[in-house]
Design a protein around this motif. Structure first.
Motif, PDB file in Angstrom:
ATOM      1  N   GLU A 203       0.924  -0.916  -0.130  1.00 33.50           N
ATOM      2  CA  GLU A 203       0.070   0.179   0.097  1.00 33.50           C
ATOM      3  C   GLU A 203       0.834   1.197   0.136  1.00 33.50           C
ATOM      4  O   GLU A 203       2.156   1.123   0.165  1.00 33.50           O
ATOM      5  CB  GLU A 203      -0.733   0.157   1.081  1.00 33.50           C
ATOM      6  CG  GLU A 203      -1.738  -1.178   1.175  1.00 33.50           C
ATOM      7  CD  GLU A 203      -2.834  -0.948   2.299  1.00 33.50           C
ATOM      8  OE1 GLU A 203      -2.693  -0.086   3.323  1.00 33.50           O
ATOM      9  OE2 GLU A 203      -3.722  -1.957   2.458  1.00 33.50           O
ATOM     10  N   GLY A 204       0.518   2.662   0.073  1.00 31.91           N
ATOM     11  CA  GLY A 204       1.170   3.709   0.021  1.00 31.91           C
ATOM     12  C   GLY A 204       1.621   3.808   1.474  1.00 31.91           C
ATOM     13  O   GLY A 204       1.338   3.049   2.426  1.00 31.91           O
ATOM     14  N   PHE A 205       2.446   4.989   1.685  1.00 33.76           N
ATOM     15  CA  PHE A 205       2.710   5.335   3.096  1.00 33.76           C
ATOM     16  C   PHE A 205       1.577   5.693   3.938  1.00 33.76           C
ATOM     17  O   PHE A 205       1.607   5.564   4.877  1.00 33.76           O
ATOM     18  CB  PHE A 205       3.508   6.343   2.861  1.00 33.76           C
ATOM     19  CG  PHE A 205       4.925   5.828   2.165  1.00 33.76           C
ATOM     20  CD1 PHE A 205       6.061   5.434   2.766  1.00 33.76           C
ATOM     21  CD2 PHE A 205       5.220   6.479   0.825  1.00 33.76           C
ATOM     22  CE1 PHE A 205       7.208   4.842   2.096  1.00 33.76           C
ATOM     23  CE2 PHE A 205       6.546   6.201   0.392  1.00 33.76           C
ATOM     24  CZ  PHE A 205       7.206   5.333   0.726  1.00 33.76           C
ATOM     25  N   PHE A 206       0.441   6.209   3.353  1.00 37.00           N
ATOM     26  CA  PHE A 206      -0.588   6.439   3.989  1.00 37.00           C
ATOM     27  C   PHE A 206      -1.875   6.261   2.900  1.00 37.00           C
ATOM     28  O   PHE A 206      -1.443   6.033   1.788  1.00 37.00           O
ATOM     29  CB  PHE A 206      -0.759   7.951   4.197  1.00 37.00           C
ATOM     30  CG  PHE A 206      -0.412   8.937   3.443  1.00 37.00           C
ATOM     31  CD1 PHE A 206      -1.266   9.325   2.226  1.00 37.00           C
ATOM     32  CD2 PHE A 206       0.997   9.230   3.032  1.00 37.00           C
ATOM     33  CE1 PHE A 206      -1.057  10.229   1.331  1.00 37.00           C
ATOM     34  CE2 PHE A 206       1.371  10.101   2.148  1.00 37.00           C
ATOM     35  CZ  PHE A 206       0.317  10.893   1.333  1.00 37.00           C
ATOM     36  N   CYS A 207      -3.016   6.260   3.434  1.00 35.04           N
ATOM     37  CA  CYS A 207      -4.225   5.740   2.722  1.00 35.04           C
ATOM     38  C   CYS A 207      -5.456   6.672   3.034  1.00 35.04           C
ATOM     39  O   CYS A 207      -6.381   6.604   4.106  1.00 35.04           O
ATOM     40  CB  CYS A 207      -4.721   4.574   3.167  1.00 35.04           C
ATOM     41  SG  CYS A 207      -3.492   2.978   2.625  1.00 35.04           S
ATOM     42  N   VAL A 208      -5.455   7.942   2.195  1.00 36.46           N
ATOM     43  CA  VAL A 208      -6.318   8.817   2.400  1.00 36.46           C
ATOM     44  C   VAL A 208      -7.644   8.387   1.617  1.00 36.46           C
ATOM     45  O   VAL A 208      -7.835   8.080   0.764  1.00 36.46           O
ATOM     46  CB  VAL A 208      -5.934  10.292   1.952  1.00 36.46           C
ATOM     47  CG1 VAL A 208      -7.050  10.964   1.946  1.00 36.46           C
ATOM     48  CG2 VAL A 208      -4.715  10.436   2.430  1.00 36.46           C
ATOM     49  N   PRO A 209      -8.858   8.104   2.431  1.00 35.41           N
ATOM     50  CA  PRO A 209     -10.166   7.754   1.949  1.00 35.41           C
ATOM     51  C   PRO A 209     -10.330   8.922   0.538  1.00 35.41           C
ATOM     52  O   PRO A 209      -9.934  10.103   0.439  1.00 35.41           O
ATOM     53  CB  PRO A 209     -11.147   8.044   2.846  1.00 35.41           C
ATOM     54  CG  PRO A 209     -10.357   7.854   4.058  1.00 35.41           C
ATOM     55  CD  PRO A 209      -9.093   8.742   3.728  1.00 35.41           C
ATOM     56  N   PRO A 210     -10.811   7.987  -0.736  1.00 32.93           N
ATOM     57  CA  PRO A 210     -11.325   8.884  -1.766  1.00 32.93           C
ATOM     58  C   PRO A 210     -12.132  10.259  -1.575  1.00 32.93           C
ATOM     59  O   PRO A 210     -11.938  11.314  -2.278  1.00 32.93           O
ATOM     60  CB  PRO A 210     -11.574   8.017  -2.695  1.00 32.93           C
ATOM     61  CG  PRO A 210     -12.126   6.732  -1.931  1.00 32.93           C
ATOM     62  CD  PRO A 210     -11.364   6.893  -0.617  1.00 32.93           C
ATOM     63  N   ASP A 211     -12.891  10.209  -0.714  1.00 38.41           N
ATOM     64  CA  ASP A 211     -13.662  11.454  -0.392  1.00 38.41           C
ATOM     65  C   ASP A 211     -13.148  12.559   0.258  1.00 38.41           C
ATOM     66  O   ASP A 211     -14.004  13.406   0.486  1.00 38.41           O
ATOM     67  CB  ASP A 211     -15.015  10.861  -0.097  1.00 38.41           C
ATOM     68  CG  ASP A 211     -15.093  10.310   1.362  1.00 38.41           C
ATOM     69  OD1 ASP A 211     -13.969   9.666   1.875  1.00 38.41           O
ATOM     70  OD2 ASP A 211     -16.015  10.128   2.138  1.00 38.41           O
ATOM     71  N   VAL A 212     -11.921  12.486   0.898  1.00 38.65           N
ATOM     72  CA  VAL A 212     -11.262  13.462   1.676  1.00 38.65           C
ATOM     73  C   VAL A 212     -10.770  14.735   0.610  1.00 38.65           C
ATOM     74  O   VAL A 212      -9.834  14.362  -0.195  1.00 38.65           O
ATOM     75  CB  VAL A 212     -10.211  12.943   2.303  1.00 38.65           C
ATOM     76  CG1 VAL A 212      -9.395  14.072   3.162  1.00 38.65           C
ATOM     77  CG2 VAL A 212     -10.690  11.862   3.398  1.00 38.65           C
ATOM     78  N   PRO A 213     -11.640  15.841   1.126  1.00 35.18           N
ATOM     79  CA  PRO A 213     -11.154  16.774   0.066  1.00 35.18           C
ATOM     80  C   PRO A 213      -9.632  17.524   0.376  1.00 35.18           C
ATOM     81  O   PRO A 213      -9.197  17.329   1.560  1.00 35.18           O
ATOM     82  CB  PRO A 213     -12.267  18.054   0.222  1.00 35.18           C
ATOM     83  CG  PRO A 213     -12.881  17.721   1.566  1.00 35.18           C
ATOM     84  CD  PRO A 213     -12.693  16.202   1.918  1.00 35.18           C
ATOM     85  N   LEU A 214      -9.321  18.123  -0.410  1.00 39.61           N
ATOM     86  CA  LEU A 214      -8.073  18.948  -0.398  1.00 39.61           C
ATOM     87  C   LEU A 214      -7.792  19.630   0.812  1.00 39.61           C
ATOM     88  O   LEU A 214      -7.133  19.534   1.711  1.00 39.61           O
ATOM     89  CB  LEU A 214      -7.493  19.855  -1.448  1.00 39.61           C
ATOM     90  CG  LEU A 214      -6.401  20.444  -1.546  1.00 39.61           C
ATOM     91  CD1 LEU A 214      -5.180  19.679  -1.203  1.00 39.61           C
ATOM     92  CD2 LEU A 214      -6.266  21.462  -2.531  1.00 39.61           C
ATOM     93  N   GLY A 215      -8.883  20.535   1.227  1.00 36.57           N
ATOM     94  CA  GLY A 215      -8.868  21.209   2.333  1.00 36.57           C
ATOM     95  C   GLY A 215      -8.656  20.757   3.587  1.00 36.57           C
ATOM     96  O   GLY A 215      -8.017  21.204   4.390  1.00 36.57           O
ATOM     97  N   GLN A 216      -9.556  19.364   3.763  1.00 38.47           N
ATOM     98  CA  GLN A 216      -9.130  18.674   4.891  1.00 38.47           C
ATOM     99  C   GLN A 216      -7.975  18.067   4.999  1.00 38.47           C
ATOM    100  O   GLN A 216      -7.309  17.995   6.060  1.00 38.47           O
ATOM    101  CB  GLN A 216     -10.550  17.509   4.884  1.00 38.47           C
ATOM    102  CG  GLN A 216     -10.288  16.645   5.930  1.00 38.47           C
ATOM    103  CD  GLN A 216     -11.238  15.479   6.255  1.00 38.47           C
ATOM    104  OE1 GLN A 216     -12.139  15.397   5.362  1.00 38.47           O
ATOM    105  NE2 GLN A 216     -11.367  14.487   7.125  1.00 38.47           N
ATOM    106  N   LYS A 217      -7.167  17.552   4.008  1.00 35.72           N
ATOM    107  CA  LYS A 217      -5.926  17.204   3.973  1.00 35.72           C
ATOM    108  C   LYS A 217      -5.003  18.146   4.519  1.00 35.72           C
ATOM    109  O   LYS A 217      -4.154  18.014   5.455  1.00 35.72           O
ATOM    110  CB  LYS A 217      -5.418  16.805   2.518  1.00 35.72           C
ATOM    111  CG  LYS A 217      -6.271  15.487   2.041  1.00 35.72           C
ATOM    112  CD  LYS A 217      -5.502  15.133   0.620  1.00 35.72           C
ATOM    113  CE  LYS A 217      -6.290  14.405  -0.125  1.00 35.72           C
ATOM    114  NZ  LYS A 217      -5.939  13.960  -1.437  1.00 35.72           N
TER     115      LYS A 217
END
Length: 114
Positions: free
Chosen positions: A66-80
């Motif tokens: 997997e990647g180093f982290f797993c951001v759910p696809p529905d997380v918007p840029l602002g939240q990141k």
């Protein structure tokens, strides 16, 4: 790196990242004075680049990792960006470290792969 120039000065450290991502949040929240555009763009580019790198890393492993982290696809840029700023503010002693390391740490902590 040669001489007295550190990698964090050339590549950017957490102080620069906190500044540019704070500018992004001011633009997002419409609380700035209109002078944050360039810095905000730097943050967007950095966070997007880190996310893209993570995706490519996972893809070139042939699905074995997997990647180093797993951001759910529905997380918007602002939240990141908010996650990253929160991490940077919570770890002021780390701000001298490279932007890339801090971003990976923040996202790995907030969005661990299961």
């Amino acid at each position: 790196m040669s001489g007295n120039v550190s990698a964090s000065r050339v590549l950017g450290d957490g102080n620069a990242l906190l500044s540019s991502c704070s500018a992004f949040l001011r633009v997002l929240d419409r609380s700035g004075d209109g002078s944050d555009g360039f810095s905000a763009g730097a943050c967007v580019g950095y966070v997007t680049g880190a996310s893209d790198f993570n995706t490519v890393h996972a893809a070139v492993s042939g699905g074995e990792k997997e990647g180093f982290f797993c951001v759910p696809p529905d997380v918007p840029l602002g939240q990141k960006v908010r996650v990253l700023v929160q991490y940077l503010k919570a770890n002021p002693s780390e701000l001298n470290r490279l932007q890339s390391i801090l971003t990976m740490n923040a996202f790995s902590e907030a969005f661990p792969c299961k």
